[in-house]
Design a protein around this motif. Structure first.
Motif, PDB file in Angstrom:
ATOM      1  N   ASN A 108      49.065  51.466  34.092  1.00  0.00           N
ATOM      2  CA  ASN A 108      49.691  51.937  32.856  1.00  0.00           C
ATOM      3  C   ASN A 108      48.749  52.857  32.082  1.00  0.00           C
ATOM      4  N   GLU A 109      48.013  53.680  32.829  1.00  0.00           N
ATOM      5  CA  GLU A 109      47.052  54.642  32.268  1.00  0.00           C
ATOM      6  C   GLU A 109      45.947  53.950  31.464  1.00  0.00           C
ATOM      7  N   SER A 110      45.627  52.705  31.821  1.00  0.00           N
ATOM      8  CA  SER A 110      44.581  51.957  31.125  1.00  0.00           C
ATOM      9  C   SER A 110      43.353  51.813  32.022  1.00  0.00           C
ATOM     10  N   LEU A 111      42.208  52.305  31.541  1.00  0.00           N
ATOM     11  CA  LEU A 111      40.969  52.156  32.304  1.00  0.00           C
ATOM     12  C   LEU A 111      40.600  50.691  32.485  1.00  0.00           C
ATOM     13  N   ASP A 112      40.819  49.886  31.453  1.00  0.00           N
ATOM     14  CA  ASP A 112      40.479  48.461  31.544  1.00  0.00           C
ATOM     15  C   ASP A 112      41.306  47.773  32.634  1.00  0.00           C
ATOM     16  N   LYS A 113      42.598  48.080  32.681  1.00  0.00           N
ATOM     17  CA  LYS A 113      43.450  47.466  33.708  1.00  0.00           C
ATOM     18  C   LYS A 113      43.033  47.934  35.101  1.00  0.00           C
ATOM     19  N   GLN A 114      42.753  49.216  35.228  1.00  0.00           N
ATOM     20  CA  GLN A 114      42.350  49.761  36.523  1.00  0.00           C
ATOM     21  C   GLN A 114      41.041  49.134  36.987  1.00  0.00           C
ATOM     22  N   SER A 115      40.061  49.053  36.087  1.00  0.00           N
ATOM     23  CA  SER A 115      38.764  48.478  36.443  1.00  0.00           C
ATOM     24  C   SER A 115      38.888  46.992  36.771  1.00  0.00           C
ATOM     25  N   GLY A 116      39.712  46.277  35.998  1.00  0.00           N
ATOM     26  CA  GLY A 116      39.900  44.852  36.259  1.00  0.00           C
ATOM     27  C   GLY A 116      40.525  44.611  37.619  1.00  0.00           C
ATOM     28  N   PHE A 117      41.485  45.441  38.002  1.00  0.00           N
ATOM     29  CA  PHE A 117      42.124  45.293  39.304  1.00  0.00           C
ATOM     30  C   PHE A 117      41.115  45.529  40.424  1.00  0.00           C
ATOM     31  N   LEU A 118      40.289  46.562  40.299  1.00  0.00           N
ATOM     32  CA  LEU A 118      39.305  46.853  41.342  1.00  0.00           C
ATOM     33  C   LEU A 118      38.284  45.724  41.463  1.00  0.00           C
ATOM     34  N   ARG A 119      37.892  45.135  40.332  1.00  0.00           N
ATOM     35  CA  ARG A 119      36.976  43.989  40.398  1.00  0.00           C
ATOM     36  C   ARG A 119      37.613  42.815  41.122  1.00  0.00           C
ATOM     37  N   ARG A 120      38.893  42.579  40.854  1.00  0.00           N
ATOM     38  CA  ARG A 120      39.575  41.472  41.546  1.00  0.00           C
ATOM     39  C   ARG A 120      39.680  41.744  43.037  1.00  0.00           C
ATOM     40  N   MET A 121      39.919  42.989  43.406  1.00  0.00           N
ATOM     41  CA  MET A 121      39.970  43.325  44.823  1.00  0.00           C
ATOM     42  C   MET A 121      38.611  43.072  45.482  1.00  0.00           C
ATOM     43  N   ARG A 122      37.551  43.376  44.769  1.00  0.00           N
ATOM     44  CA  ARG A 122      36.216  43.106  45.311  1.00  0.00           C
ATOM     45  C   ARG A 122      35.982  41.605  45.445  1.00  0.00           C
ATOM     46  N   GLU A 123      36.345  40.849  44.407  1.00  0.00           N
ATOM     47  CA  GLU A 123      36.137  39.400  44.422  1.00  0.00           C
ATOM     48  C   GLU A 123      36.920  38.729  45.552  1.00  0.00           C
ATOM     49  N   HIS A 124      38.093  39.268  45.856  1.00  0.00           N
ATOM     50  CA  HIS A 124      38.927  38.691  46.911  1.00  0.00           C
ATOM     51  C   HIS A 124      38.674  39.334  48.268  1.00  0.00           C
TER      52      HIS A 124
END
Length: 352
Positions: A108-124
């Motif tokens: 949704n054009e949010s840097l925080d959402k984008q960064s949070g998703f990438l961190r979760r992908m790394r964690e998983h």
């Protein structure tokens, strides 16, 4: 009775299945991983052997052995735009044949959402990610992924100065051609309705419009910026159409905006293609369904999705492979919303 009578039976292995089916272990592995590379008859023999031996495929153990999760992540900036639904379908068509699970997210054009998703992908421990960068994304997108050893492909948009794989569209050429088509129909006062977000796709489309206008010494700064919604565009129609110097043609950043203006101009009693010409970009399905049909620029999002998925699979399999960019050409699609400019609509035609 000796203690051996209570021994736990040995669990069948994949090698046992292969021996029973009369195939190699590699072939048996392809069968359990649902690979399309195995013939139907071989698949039936292996599956029959699995059933006879009671073999159960342990996905968790296989994942540990392969050091892969068989999962990829995809994040896009706007899932409400039908264009992105087609893009994601293209990606899924490739990943599905490889047995990969796909996790979709909307930034949704949010840097925080984008960064949070990438961190979760790394964690998983995702095997890789495809990112359509949201507004404000900088070099850290690619730098962080590299530091995490997380394969990454940029799609549709790119962060300038980054060295990662990219699957996209030649937006610049597409917008330049569409603007030239309008000029060729006699239009001189042409307005570009751009989005209010700053990213590579916006910059490339704007550059294409301005190149075409500048080449004919027309007003390359005839640009307004709107939120990329139907409502905002419909509301703006009255202001665009007002006044004696209104544009004879309007070309839009995408079809979402163009469809909003389409409705707004009709609300005002204007006849598209006669009173004012209107063109969109992306050629979504609705462009052919409205009346009059909306002229647009086809961008092949399904093919871009396929390209992005293939680039990611390549990067996962060959981490040191050279960076690759796959750019899809565009195609101008003429419909009834665009027509020739008349003298009453464009009194500056004597400039050329």
């Amino acid at each position: 009775m000796g203690s051996g009578g209570n021994a736990v039976p040995k669990r069948p292995t994949l090698l046992d299945v292969a021996d029973r089916a009369g195939v190699s272990r590699a072939t048996a592995s392809l069968v359990v991983r649902k690979s399309p590379l195995v013939s139907a008859s071989t698949r039936e023999r292996v599956e029959a052997a699995m059933a006879e031996l009671g073999y159960v495929y342990n996905a968790g153990a296989a994942r540990m052995r392969a050091a892969q999760s068989r999962t990829v992540g995809v994040v896009v900036p706007n899932l409400t735009n039908p264009f992105f639904a087609v893009l994601l379908a293209g990606m899924e068509s490739v990943f599905e044949t490889e047995g990969l699970a796909v996790i979709f997210a909307n930034s949704n054009e949010s840097l925080d959402k984008q960064s949070g998703f990438l961190r979760r992908m790394r964690e998983h421990a995702a095997d890789g990610v495809i990112v359509c960068p949201c507004e404000g994304t900088d070099l850290r997108l690619v730098e962080d992924a590299a530091a995490w050893s997380l394969p990454l492909v940029q799609a549709l948009r790119y962060v300038p100065g980054t060295g990662s794989d990219y699957a996209g569209i030649d937006y610049r050429a597409g917008m330049r051609e569409a603007t030239e088509r309008l000029i060729g129909l006699g239009h001189r006062r042409i307005l570009f309705v751009s989005g209010n977000r700053r990213h590579s796709a916006q910059a490339d489309r704007l550059a294409g419009f301005q190149e075409a206008m500048s080449a004919r010494r027309l007003d390359a700064d005839a640009v307004i910026h709107l939120p990329l919604t139907h409502g905002a565009a419909r509301e703006a129609a009255a202001a665009i159409a007002a006044g004696p110097d209104r544009p004879s043609a309007v070309i839009c950043f995408n079809d979402v905006v163009a469809l909003g203006l389409h409705r707004g101009f009709l609300d005002l009693g204007l006849t598209l293609g006669r009173d004012i010409s209107l063109a969109g970009f992306d050629n979504v399905a609705e462009a052919a369904l409205v009346l009059p049909g909306l002229t647009s620029v086809a961008t092949k999002p399904f093919s871009v999705g396929e390209n992005a998925a293939r680039l990611l699979l390549r990067r996962i399999g060959e981490p040191a492979a050279p960076v690759s960019r796959l750019i899809e050409p565009t195609e101008f699609v003429a419909r009834e919303s665009v027509g020739p400019a008349g003298p009453a609509l464009d009194r500056s035609s004597d400039l050329l």
